[in-house]
Design a protein around this motif. Structure first.
Motif, PDB file in Angstrom:
ATOM      1  N   ILE A 294      35.944   1.071   5.657  1.00 56.09           N
ATOM      2  CA  ILE A 294      35.451   2.021   6.650  1.00 56.09           C
ATOM      3  C   ILE A 294      36.889   2.729   7.319  1.00 56.09           C
ATOM      4  O   ILE A 294      37.433   2.008   7.912  1.00 56.09           O
ATOM      5  CB  ILE A 294      34.364   1.582   7.724  1.00 56.09           C
ATOM      6  CG1 ILE A 294      33.142   0.896   6.988  1.00 56.09           C
ATOM      7  CG2 ILE A 294      33.937   2.344   8.675  1.00 56.09           C
ATOM      8  CD1 ILE A 294      32.135   0.233   7.700  1.00 56.09           C
TER       9      ILE A 294
ATOM     10  N   ILE B 221      25.935   4.721   6.350  1.00 59.62           N
ATOM     11  CA  ILE B 221      27.333   5.349   6.779  1.00 59.62           C
ATOM     12  C   ILE B 221      27.363   6.578   5.730  1.00 59.62           C
ATOM     13  O   ILE B 221      27.176   6.320   4.666  1.00 59.62           O
ATOM     14  CB  ILE B 221      28.416   4.362   6.630  1.00 59.62           C
ATOM     15  CG1 ILE B 221      28.277   3.162   7.544  1.00 59.62           C
ATOM     16  CG2 ILE B 221      29.783   5.044   7.032  1.00 59.62           C
ATOM     17  CD1 ILE B 221      29.070   1.952   7.316  1.00 59.62           C
TER      18      ILE B 221
ATOM     19  N   VAL C  68      33.784   6.190   4.052  1.00 61.20           N
ATOM     20  CA  VAL C  68      34.344   4.844   3.276  1.00 61.20           C
ATOM     21  C   VAL C  68      35.219   5.043   2.218  1.00 61.20           C
ATOM     22  O   VAL C  68      35.426   6.201   1.491  1.00 61.20           O
ATOM     23  CB  VAL C  68      33.335   3.794   2.597  1.00 61.20           C
ATOM     24  CG1 VAL C  68      32.095   3.478   3.973  1.00 61.20           C
ATOM     25  CG2 VAL C  68      32.455   4.641   1.816  1.00 61.20           C
TER      26      VAL C  68
END
Length: 101
Positions: free
Chosen positions: A12, A64, A69
């Motif tokens: 991340i 997310i 990422v």
């Protein structure tokens, strides 16, 4: 064909869990979001049901944005490109030039 797939290891790169790495559990291609194991934990209030008799508050992974990422190949985060090898389109790590799958 997408750059991130299920069961990939990702890092991340922004948000509250910046720097964490984990395995991708699910990819939502329509909304461009991913669920990473152990990251972006949210609390969810659940009603009692047949599966969960008591209900209550549970912690689950939230989604997310896929732009937050980065794929991890050989322990280092890298961007992803595509090349055609032997008539097949394969993902390639930009840092090493190595085919991923």
């Amino acid at each position: 064909m997408h750059k991130i797939k299920r069961d990939d290891m990702v890092k991340i790169i922004s948000g509250k869990d910046k720097g964490k790495t984990g395995k991708v559990l699910k990819v939502d291609t329509k909304k461009n979001r991913v669920i990473v194991e152990g990251c972006n934990m949210i609390t969810k209030h659940t009603k009692p049901s047949m599966a969960n008799q008591n209900g209550g508050i549970i912690n689950i992974e939230g989604t997310i944005d896929i732009s937050n990422v980065m794929l991890v190949v050989d322990g280092q985060a890298t961007r992803v490109g595509f090349e055609v090898k032997d008539g097949k389109k394969v993902r390639v790590a930009k840092k090493t030039g190595k085919a991923i799958d």
